[in-house]
Design an enzyme around this catalytic site. Structure first.
Site, PDB file in Angstrom:
ATOM      1  N   GLU A 170       0.869  -1.180   0.101  1.00 33.84           N
ATOM      2  CA  GLU A 170       0.143   0.121  -0.055  1.00 33.84           C
ATOM      3  C   GLU A 170       0.812   1.448   0.049  1.00 33.84           C
ATOM      4  O   GLU A 170       0.705   1.846   0.715  1.00 33.84           O
ATOM      5  CB  GLU A 170      -0.784   0.042   1.309  1.00 33.84           C
ATOM      6  N   ASN A 216       1.960  -5.189  -2.951  1.00 30.20           N
ATOM      7  CA  ASN A 216       0.762  -5.550  -2.640  1.00 30.20           C
ATOM      8  C   ASN A 216      -0.288  -4.415  -2.348  1.00 30.20           C
ATOM      9  O   ASN A 216       0.330  -3.517  -1.591  1.00 30.20           O
ATOM     10  CB  ASN A 216       0.512  -6.510  -1.188  1.00 30.20           C
ATOM     11  N   HIS A 258     -10.019  -6.423  -1.516  1.00 29.54           N
ATOM     12  CA  HIS A 258     -11.202  -6.175  -0.656  1.00 29.54           C
ATOM     13  C   HIS A 258     -12.486  -5.316  -1.229  1.00 29.54           C
ATOM     14  O   HIS A 258     -12.233  -4.092  -1.873  1.00 29.54           O
ATOM     15  CB  HIS A 258     -10.785  -5.194   0.473  1.00 29.54           C
ATOM     16  N   GLU A 289      -5.897 -10.900  -0.424  1.00 27.11           N
ATOM     17  CA  GLU A 289      -6.767 -10.537   0.729  1.00 27.11           C
ATOM     18  C   GLU A 289      -8.211 -10.462   0.354  1.00 27.11           C
ATOM     19  O   GLU A 289      -9.023  -9.401   0.709  1.00 27.11           O
ATOM     20  CB  GLU A 289      -6.258  -9.073   1.303  1.00 27.11           C
ATOM     21  N   ASP A 291     -12.105 -10.340   0.456  1.00 28.75           N
ATOM     22  CA  ASP A 291     -13.413 -10.410   0.985  1.00 28.75           C
ATOM     23  C   ASP A 291     -14.301  -9.276   0.613  1.00 28.75           C
ATOM     24  O   ASP A 291     -13.937  -8.410  -0.333  1.00 28.75           O
ATOM     25  CB  ASP A 291     -13.070 -10.103   2.610  1.00 28.75           C
TER      26      ASP A 291
HETATM   27  O1  9MR Z   1      -6.861  -7.802   9.260  1.00 25.43           O
HETATM   28  C1  9MR Z   1      -6.027  -6.754   9.760  1.00 25.43           C
HETATM   29  C2  9MR Z   1      -6.547  -6.150  11.077  1.00 25.43           C
HETATM   30  O2  9MR Z   1      -6.600  -7.139  12.081  1.00 25.43           O
HETATM   31  C3  9MR Z   1      -5.774  -5.130  11.553  1.00 25.43           C
HETATM   32  O3  9MR Z   1      -6.462  -4.225  12.603  1.00 25.43           O
HETATM   33  C4  9MR Z   1      -5.714  -3.912  10.488  1.00 25.43           C
HETATM   34  C5  9MR Z   1      -4.733  -2.872  11.007  1.00 25.43           C
HETATM   35  O4  9MR Z   1      -4.291  -1.905   9.924  1.00 25.43           O
HETATM   36  O5  9MR Z   1      -4.859  -4.705   9.235  1.00 25.43           O
HETATM   37  C6  9MR Z   1      -5.802  -5.623   8.773  1.00 25.43           C
HETATM   38  O6  9MR Z   1      -5.130  -6.178   7.688  1.00 25.43           O
HETATM   39  C7  9MR Z   1      -4.840  -5.378   6.522  1.00 25.43           C
HETATM   40  C8  9MR Z   1      -3.682  -5.906   5.745  1.00 25.43           C
HETATM   41  O7  9MR Z   1      -2.518  -6.139   6.780  1.00 25.43           O
HETATM   42  C9  9MR Z   1      -3.332  -5.116   4.521  1.00 25.43           C
HETATM   43  N1  9MR Z   1      -4.141  -4.566   3.611  1.00 25.43           N
HETATM   44  C10 9MR Z   1      -5.698  -4.112   4.516  1.00 25.43           C
HETATM   45  C11 9MR Z   1      -5.933  -4.994   5.379  1.00 25.43           C
HETATM   46  C12 9MR Z   1      -7.310  -4.734   5.998  1.00 25.43           C
HETATM   47  O8  9MR Z   1      -7.048  -3.477   6.828  1.00 25.43           O
END
Ligand code: 9MR
Length: 415
Positions: A170, A216, A258, A289, A291
Site C-alpha cells: 500500500e 501488494n 477487498h 486479501e 473479502d
Molecule cells: O486484518 C487486519 C486487522 O486485524 C488489523 O487491525 C488491520 C490494521 O491495519 O490490518 C488488517 O489487515 C490489513 C492488511 O494487513 C493489509 N491490507 C488491508 C488489511 C485490512 O485492513
C-alpha cells in the site's frame, strides 16, 4: 516392468492420491468434486487457495473448528497480523517470534505454503519507531538502516519457508486523499522518499534468493481511466514497470481484493485484463486479501432474509469474479481470502458508520455461505483454456420408419 519400476510407479501413484487428498473413484463410489476442499480443487489448477489466519483464533482451545478448517480447506496461509513489525518487535531490539513461528509450524504440519505479510507498510509499526522519528531521536539515515535490518532479520529467519513475501504494501495514495492526484503516501515515502521501495526489494532478495517478492495493494483489481493521476492500477503498473527497468528484484503484484457489494465492482473480463497486463510484464499475480463486505442495515441485523439474501448473492458473485479471472490467467498463483469466517473478520471492527459485515465465505457458525459454494463451483467447472466441442446426441426415435429398415428388413435401432 521391473519390480523396482513397479514400486516407483506405486509410490508415485500413492503420493499423488495423497497430495490430492482424494480417494480413487470407483463405480460404487464415483468421484464427487463437491466433497473436496478448496485446497484440493485449487491444486488441480496448480492454484493455491489460501486464507489469512488470526493468531488468537488459531490458539483458542475452545474453537477447534477454526483450526480444522484453516488446516484442511486451504493450501496456503498468511499471518493476518503476526508478521507485522509492531507484532514482531514491540520493544526496540527484542523480537517476539512466538505467533509468527506458530503459523509457519502450522503450515508445515499441514503441508501448506506461506505468504509472508508484510515487510514494509506504514501501518502497524511499533510505537518506538514512529515516535522516535516524530521526536527526532531517530534520524532519516538511522531509519533507513533500521528498515534494512528489519527486512534482513525477518526474511532471514524464515528463509526457505516463505513462498511469497509482501515486501511493500500500500505505497500509493487513493483518489480521496489530499492531494487527490495519486502519489506515494505514508510514513516511508514521507521520511525516506519513494526510493525505499526499490531498496526494500533488494534487501529482501539479498536475504532470501528463492522467495517470490510481491508488491501488494488494494483497489488495483481493474484498470480505470488509464491516467496514473487518478487510476491507481495504472499508477502501480507504471511503478512496477519502472522497478523492472531498474532491475529491481520484484516477482509479482498482489491485488488485495477487498470489495463491497454496495460498489458493484467489476466483471470477470475486466479483472482478467488487468491480471494479463501485469503478467505481460513477466510478473506473477495473486489475489491476496479477498473479502466482499456488505452494509449491515437494520433489516440485515434483524435477520430479514429479503435484505440478507441479495447481499450474500452479490458477495458470492464478487468472490467468483476474482476467482474466475485468476483461473483464466496462468500467472495468478494464489487466491487468498482475508479470513474465512465472519466470526473473526476485520470488517465489523473497521467499518462502523454505517456498519458493514458478512464479508467472508463462512458465516459466524462456520456454515459455508453462497460465496464458498460459488468459488468452489468455479474451481470445479473451470476447464482448459480452449472451448471443448459440445457433444450433441442424435434425436431419439422409437417408431419404425422405412429408412430405419435395412435391406434385410430387420429394424435398425436409431435410438
Ligand atoms: O486484518 C487486519 C486487522 O486485524 C488489523 O487491525 C488491520 C490494521 O491495519 O490490518 C488488517 O489487515 C490489513 C492488511 O494487513 C493489509 N491490507 C488491508 C488489511 C485490512 O485492513
Amino acid at each position: 516392468m521391473k519390480p523396482r519400476q513397479l514400486i516407483t510407479v506405486g509410490v508415485v501413484a500413492v503420493a499423488t492420491v495423497a497430495a490430492l487428498n482424494t480417494v480413487p473413484a470407483t463405480a460404487s463410489r464415483p468421484y464427487d468434486p463437491t466433497a473436496q476442499s478448496l485446497a484440493t480443487l485449487g491444486l488441480r489448477h496448480g492454484l493455491h487457495v489460501g486464507t489469512a489466519v488470526n493468531a488468537t483464533a488459531l490458539n483458542d482451545a475452545n474453537d477447534p473448528q477454526y483450526r480444522r478448517l484453516a488446516a484442511t480447506e486451504f493450501s496456503s496461509v498468511t499471518a493476518e497480523n503476526a508478521m507485522k513489525w509492531e507484532s514482531l518487535e514491540p520493544t526496540r531490539g527484542t523480537y517476539d517470534w512466538t505467533a509468527a513461528d506458530q503459523l509457519v509450524e502450522f503450515a508445515k504440519r499441514n503441508r501448506q505454503s506461506v505468504r509472508g505479510h508484510v515487510l514494509v507498510w506504514h501501518n502497524q509499526l511499533p510505537a518506538w519507531l514512529t515516535s522516535g522519528v516524530a521526536d527526532g531521536s531517530i534520524s532519516k539515515q538511522e531509519l533507513r538502516e533500521l528498515l534494512r535490518k528489519h527486512i534482513t532479520t525477518v526474511v532471514n529467519r524464515y528463509k526457505g519457508k516463505i513462498w511469497q513475501w509482501d515486501v511493500v504494501n500500500e505505497a500509493v495514495s487513493d483518489p480521496w486523499d489530499t492531494p487527490n492526484t495519486l502519489h506515494y503516501k505514508g510514513f516511508w515515502a514521507e521520511n525516506l522518499g519513494p526510493g525505499y521501495i526499490a531498496d526494500a526489494f533488494r534487501w529482501a532478495r539479498a536475504a532470501d534468493p528463492k522467495a517470490l517478492l510481491f508488491y501488494n495493494d488494494y483497489n488495483i483489481e481493474a484498470f480505470g481511466s488509464g491516467n496514473p493521476a487518478d487510476d491507481k492500477t495504472q499508477f502501480v503498473y507504471d511503478m512496477v514497470k519502472g522497478l523492472l527497468a531498474q532491475r529491481v528484484p520484484i516477482d509479482g503484484v498482489g491485488s488485495q481484493g477487498h470489495l463491497g457489494t454496495q460498489y458493484g465492482n467489476f466483471d470477470t473480463l475486466q479483472v482478467t485484463a488487468a491480471l494479463k497486463k501485469f503478467a505481460a510484464l513477466g510478473l506473477a499475480t495473486a489475489f491476496t486479501e479477498v473479502d466482499v463486505r456488505s452494509q449491515m442495515t437494520e433489516g440485515v441485523q434483524a435477520g430479514d432474509s429479503a435484505e440478507i439474501n441479495p447481499r450474500l448473492q452479490a458477495s458470492a458473485a464478487n468472490f467468483s469474479v476474482l476467482m474466475k479471472a485468476c483461473l483464466a490467467v496462468r500467472s495468478c498463483l494464489s487466491y487468498t481470502v482475508w479470513g474465512f469466517t465472519d466470526r473473526y473478520s476485520w470488517v465489523p471492527d473497521w467499518f462502523n458508520d454505517p456498519p458493514e459485515g458478512l464479508a467472508t465465505i463462512y458465516d459466524e457458525n462456520y456454515q459455508p455461505k453462497r460465496a464458498y459454494q460459488e468459488v468452489k463451483s468455479d474451481l470445479i467447472f473451470a476447464g482448459p483454456p480452449y472451448v471443448l466441442p459440445r457433444s450433441t446426441p442424435r434425436p431419439r426415435h422409437r417408431e419404425v420408419t422405412a429408412q430405419s429398415l435395412g435391406r434385410s428388413g430387420r429394424m435398425k435401432v436409431l435410438s
